[in-house]
Write a protein that holds these residues in place. Sequence first.
Motif, PDB file in Angstrom:
ATOM      1  N   ASP A  51       0.832  -1.197   0.000  1.00 48.95           N
ATOM      2  CA  ASP A  51       0.000   0.000   0.000  1.00 48.95           C
ATOM      3  C   ASP A  51       0.871   1.252   0.000  1.00 48.95           C
ATOM      4  O   ASP A  51       0.701   2.163  -0.814  1.00 48.95           O
ATOM      5  CB  ASP A  51      -0.927  -0.036   1.219  1.00 48.95           C
ATOM      6  N   TYR A  52       1.849   1.305   0.906  1.00 48.19           N
ATOM      7  CA  TYR A  52       2.745   2.454   0.994  1.00 48.19           C
ATOM      8  C   TYR A  52       3.551   2.622  -0.295  1.00 48.19           C
ATOM      9  O   TYR A  52       3.793   3.736  -0.756  1.00 48.19           O
ATOM     10  CB  TYR A  52       3.705   2.321   2.170  1.00 48.19           C
ATOM     11  N   ALA A  53       4.006   1.517  -0.871  1.00 46.07           N
ATOM     12  CA  ALA A  53       4.803   1.581  -2.099  1.00 46.07           C
ATOM     13  C   ALA A  53       3.999   2.204  -3.232  1.00 46.07           C
ATOM     14  O   ALA A  53       4.495   3.079  -3.956  1.00 46.07           O
ATOM     15  CB  ALA A  53       5.280   0.183  -2.497  1.00 46.07           C
ATOM     16  N   VAL A 111      10.115   0.985   2.694  1.00 39.95           N
ATOM     17  CA  VAL A 111       9.466   0.777   1.402  1.00 39.95           C
ATOM     18  C   VAL A 111      10.264   1.472   0.302  1.00 39.95           C
ATOM     19  O   VAL A 111      10.532   0.897  -0.755  1.00 39.95           O
ATOM     20  CB  VAL A 111       8.013   1.288   1.452  1.00 39.95           C
ATOM     21  N   ALA A 112      10.650   2.723   0.562  1.00 33.12           N
ATOM     22  CA  ALA A 112      11.423   3.481  -0.424  1.00 33.12           C
ATOM     23  C   ALA A 112      12.731   2.765  -0.744  1.00 33.12           C
ATOM     24  O   ALA A 112      13.143   2.704  -1.914  1.00 33.12           O
ATOM     25  CB  ALA A 112      11.682   4.897   0.085  1.00 33.12           C
ATOM     26  N   SER A 113      13.384   2.216   0.256  1.00 33.02           N
ATOM     27  CA  SER A 113      14.640   1.487   0.034  1.00 33.02           C
ATOM     28  C   SER A 113      14.438   0.307  -0.905  1.00 33.02           C
ATOM     29  O   SER A 113      15.252   0.066  -1.801  1.00 33.02           O
ATOM     30  CB  SER A 113      15.223   0.995   1.355  1.00 33.02           C
ATOM     31  N   ALA A 114      13.360  -0.426  -0.718  1.00 35.42           N
ATOM     32  CA  ALA A 114      13.062  -1.564  -1.601  1.00 35.42           C
ATOM     33  C   ALA A 114      12.801  -1.091  -3.029  1.00 35.42           C
ATOM     34  O   ALA A 114      13.257  -1.717  -3.997  1.00 35.42           O
ATOM     35  CB  ALA A 114      11.863  -2.347  -1.069  1.00 35.42           C
ATOM     36  N   LEU A 115      12.103   0.026  -3.167  1.00 40.88           N
ATOM     37  CA  LEU A 115      11.805   0.558  -4.497  1.00 40.88           C
ATOM     38  C   LEU A 115      13.062   1.095  -5.176  1.00 40.88           C
ATOM     39  O   LEU A 115      13.208   0.982  -6.392  1.00 40.88           O
ATOM     40  CB  LEU A 115      10.732   1.644  -4.399  1.00 40.88           C
ATOM     41  N   ALA A 133       6.911   3.353 -15.840  1.00 43.38           N
ATOM     42  CA  ALA A 133       6.454   2.298 -16.746  1.00 43.38           C
ATOM     43  C   ALA A 133       6.177   0.967 -16.068  1.00 43.38           C
ATOM     44  O   ALA A 133       5.587   0.076 -16.675  1.00 43.38           O
ATOM     45  CB  ALA A 133       7.490   2.097 -17.852  1.00 43.38           C
ATOM     46  N   VAL A 134       6.576   0.811 -14.802  1.00 43.76           N
ATOM     47  CA  VAL A 134       6.407  -0.475 -14.131  1.00 43.76           C
ATOM     48  C   VAL A 134       4.918  -0.774 -13.950  1.00 43.76           C
ATOM     49  O   VAL A 134       4.109   0.128 -13.710  1.00 43.76           O
ATOM     50  CB  VAL A 134       7.149  -0.500 -12.779  1.00 43.76           C
ATOM     51  N   SER A 135       4.570  -2.035 -14.066  1.00 41.97           N
ATOM     52  CA  SER A 135       3.173  -2.413 -13.853  1.00 41.97           C
ATOM     53  C   SER A 135       2.866  -2.464 -12.357  1.00 41.97           C
ATOM     54  O   SER A 135       3.756  -2.736 -11.538  1.00 41.97           O
ATOM     55  CB  SER A 135       2.856  -3.768 -14.490  1.00 41.97           C
ATOM     56  N   VAL A 136       1.637  -2.199 -12.036  1.00 41.35           N
ATOM     57  CA  VAL A 136       1.200  -2.306 -10.646  1.00 41.35           C
ATOM     58  C   VAL A 136       1.406  -3.741 -10.160  1.00 41.35           C
ATOM     59  O   VAL A 136       1.815  -3.973  -9.026  1.00 41.35           O
ATOM     60  CB  VAL A 136      -0.263  -1.852 -10.492  1.00 41.35           C
ATOM     61  N   ARG A 193       4.141  -7.766  -6.701  1.00 37.95           N
ATOM     62  CA  ARG A 193       5.016  -8.939  -6.565  1.00 37.95           C
ATOM     63  C   ARG A 193       6.264  -8.604  -5.757  1.00 37.95           C
ATOM     64  O   ARG A 193       6.696  -9.390  -4.912  1.00 37.95           O
ATOM     65  CB  ARG A 193       5.415  -9.468  -7.948  1.00 37.95           C
ATOM     66  N   LEU A 194       6.865  -7.446  -6.026  1.00 40.44           N
ATOM     67  CA  LEU A 194       8.063  -7.031  -5.309  1.00 40.44           C
ATOM     68  C   LEU A 194       7.786  -6.875  -3.821  1.00 40.44           C
ATOM     69  O   LEU A 194       8.525  -7.389  -2.982  1.00 40.44           O
ATOM     70  CB  LEU A 194       8.581  -5.697  -5.872  1.00 40.44           C
TER      71      LEU A 194
END
Length: 146
Positions: free
Chosen positions: A8-10, A44-48, A72-75, A80-81
Amino acid sequence: MRLNIQTDYALRLMMHLAVKRDGLVSAAETANLFGVSKSHLMKVASALVRAGYVESVRGRSGGLRLSPEGFAVSVGDVVRLMEGDLDVVECFQKGGGECLISPACKLRGALHRALEAFLTVLDQYTVDDLTANNAKLFSLLDGEAA
């Protein structure tokens, strides 16, 4: 299906960064805007950032911005990430779990098809799709329509 809070946060962070397309946004700004924990948002930001969807600029005037790949990344890929484990029931786990009825159960197949359908729909939308031409969203997140 219920998504975890990190997912959700991502998605919220990525939408906020997409709205702020040309600028840098601090994690604190996004956390305050959504009324969420800054420390959780930073994880979350670190993972992104590691995934290449968000860029981090260090320093006094630093912050976060969406990378070209982030637009461009799909939701579905973000889900999944962030979810990692999409095992909705025990028998989806490696080894199949220990459910007595697994050898005869047709529910597993139905749930697997449902999960695939869920992700297939999410794969049809990019972060840019969620934010482009969405004046109301821009007004809520940026204070002005774009």
